[in-house]
Scaffold this active site. Structure first.
Site, short mmCIF file in Angstrom:
data_model
loop_
_atom_site.label_atom_id
_atom_site.label_comp_id
_atom_site.label_asym_id
_atom_site.label_seq_id
_atom_site.Cartn_x
_atom_site.Cartn_y
_atom_site.Cartn_z
N CYS A 250 -16.33 1.88 1.00
CA CYS A 250 -15.13 1.07 1.27
C CYS A 250 -14.67 1.22 2.71
O CYS A 250 -13.97 0.36 3.22
CB CYS A 250 -14.02 1.44 0.30
N GLN B 39 -10.19 -3.94 -3.10
CA GLN B 39 -11.48 -3.47 -2.57
C GLN B 39 -12.60 -3.79 -3.56
O GLN B 39 -13.68 -4.22 -3.16
CB GLN B 39 -11.40 -1.96 -2.31
N ARG C 297 -13.70 -8.34 2.17
CA ARG C 297 -12.28 -8.11 1.89
C ARG C 297 -11.47 -9.38 2.18
O ARG C 297 -10.56 -9.74 1.46
CB ARG C 297 -11.73 -6.94 2.74
N ASP D 291 -17.09 7.39 -1.23
CA ASP D 291 -15.80 7.29 -0.54
C ASP D 291 -15.47 8.69 0.00
O ASP D 291 -16.11 9.68 -0.41
CB ASP D 291 -14.73 6.81 -1.54
N HIS E 281 -7.54 0.86 -6.26
CA HIS E 281 -7.73 0.00 -5.08
C HIS E 281 -8.44 -1.28 -5.54
O HIS E 281 -9.60 -1.54 -5.23
CB HIS E 281 -8.57 0.74 -4.04
N ARG F 132 0.89 -1.18 0.00
CA ARG F 132 0.00 0.00 0.00
C ARG F 132 0.92 1.22 0.00
O ARG F 132 1.71 1.42 0.93
CB ARG F 132 -0.91 0.00 1.22
N1 NVA Z 1 -9.83 6.90 -1.25
C1 NVA Z 1 -9.48 6.43 0.07
C2 NVA Z 1 -9.76 4.97 0.19
C3 NVA Z 1 -9.45 4.38 1.54
C4 NVA Z 1 -9.71 2.93 1.62
C5 NVA Z 1 -8.00 6.73 0.32
O1 NVA Z 1 -7.19 6.53 -0.60
O2 NVA Z 1 -7.66 7.18 1.41
N1 CP Z 2 -11.19 0.02 2.67
C1 CP Z 2 -9.90 -0.07 3.07
O1 CP Z 2 -8.99 -0.32 2.30
O2 CP Z 2 -9.73 0.10 4.42
P1 CP Z 2 -8.35 0.28 5.18
O3 CP Z 2 -7.77 1.61 4.75
O4 CP Z 2 -8.73 0.26 6.62
O5 CP Z 2 -7.43 -0.84 4.80
#
Ligand code: NVA
Ligand code: CP
Length: 302
Positions: A260, A133, A288, A220, A130, A103
């Protein structure tokens, strides 16, 4: 040749549907308490350069369920955080592990990691995408709606990583996809152009137009991880890009709602809508686990 899971655009409709079928099977086995140790003795390294609750815990528990183990590798603690090149990190970790989940910020970093690693690499979220997800999201829609093809998915809010991956995943499995985003915050132009050519995709600034008759409403956060400095300005820009009772009325009467998570109540979604649809949203979070187990089995089984 080793396989990676970097973007849904690299996967065919058939491959996505077979991941969903495998995820359902693994979910049933878990529910029935049947062992499914398909990755016995394998080890997954999980590099996190951003925060996580769901991704971290579901990958770690998923590996445990599959008979393997997972290592949490914080970007800040790795030499990567002190400037060791991703190309070297990739070659070193390939000597110890059977797979890497990462990540991070730039999609390009994940691509370089995958290029230099000799083991499968999984994209656990970048600024661009993502994909893990979305496999969980499609599984949840399939479970609640009995299928995917021909259903309408409406995404409201920032044209971010979630929007990009939902468009690709939704169009690939034959859904109609609508996104409602402010003009300057649309999804990736390349993805929008692909979606328009490949299927039924509409991009608008009008939330009610996008939501009309939708089977699935999705939103989101307005400010993603890494955009904290813009958060205040984004509150003003995205005001109105919210899933609330008026948007619910525009959608199909039995529309489901997905997020998400983490959610910001009163911003992209009202507390009322979130709580009315918490069954779907927390099924999505649970999925997930099952979706990622399918991805890991697909990549790391042999
Ligand atoms: N768009 C959000 C998704 C988190 C799961 C982010 O990138 O922070
Ligand atoms: N939806 C998601 O990816 O959650 P986290 O940021 O908690 O991993």
């Amino acid at each position: 040749m080793k396989k990676d899971f970097l973007l849904l655009s690299h996967y065919s409709r058939e491959e996505i549907l077979s991941l969903l079928a495998l995820a359902s099977e693994l979910k049933a086995q878990k529910r029935e308490g049947k062992p499914h140790r398909l990755l016995e003795g394998k080890t997954l390294g999980m590099i996190f350069e951003k925060s996580s609750t769901r991704t971290r815990v579901s990958f770690e528990v998923g590996m445990y369920d599959l008979g393997g183990s997972a290592l949490f590798l914080s970007g800040a603690d790795l030499q990567l955080g002190r400037g060791e090149p991703i190309e070297d990190t990739a070659r070193v970790l390939s000597r110890y592990l059977d797979g890497i989940m990462i990540r991070t910020f730039a999609q390009e970093k994940v691509e370089r990691l995958a290029q230099y690693a000799t083991i499968p690499v999984i994209n656990g979220l970048t600024d661009f995408a993502h994909p893990c997800q979305v496999v969980a999201d499609l599984l949840t829609i399939q479970e609640h709606k009995g299928g995917l093809e021909g259903k309408t998915l409406c995404y409201v809010g920032d044209g971010n990583n979630m929007a990009n991956s939902l468009i690709v995943g939704g169009i690939k499995v034959g859904m109609k996809v609508r996104t409602a985003c402010p003009a300057a915050y649309r999804p990736d132009p390349g993805i929008m152009a692909w979606a328009q050519a490949a299927g039924d995709y509409l991009c608008t600034e009008d939330v009610l137009e996008a939501a009309a008759g939708a089977d699935v409403l999705y939103t989101d956060v307005w400010a993603s991880m890494g955009q904290e400095a813009e958060a205040e300005a984004r509150m003003r820009i995205f005001a109105g890009y919210q899933i609330n009772s008026a948007v619910m009325r525009a959608a199909a009467p039995d529309a489901m709602v997905l997020h998400c998570l983490p959610a910001h109540r009163g911003e992209e979604i009202t507390a009322e809508v979130l709580e009315a649809h918490e069954g779907e949203i927390f099924d999505e979070a649970e999925n997930r686990l099952h979706a990622q187990k399918a991805i890991m089995v697909h990549l790391m089984r042999f």
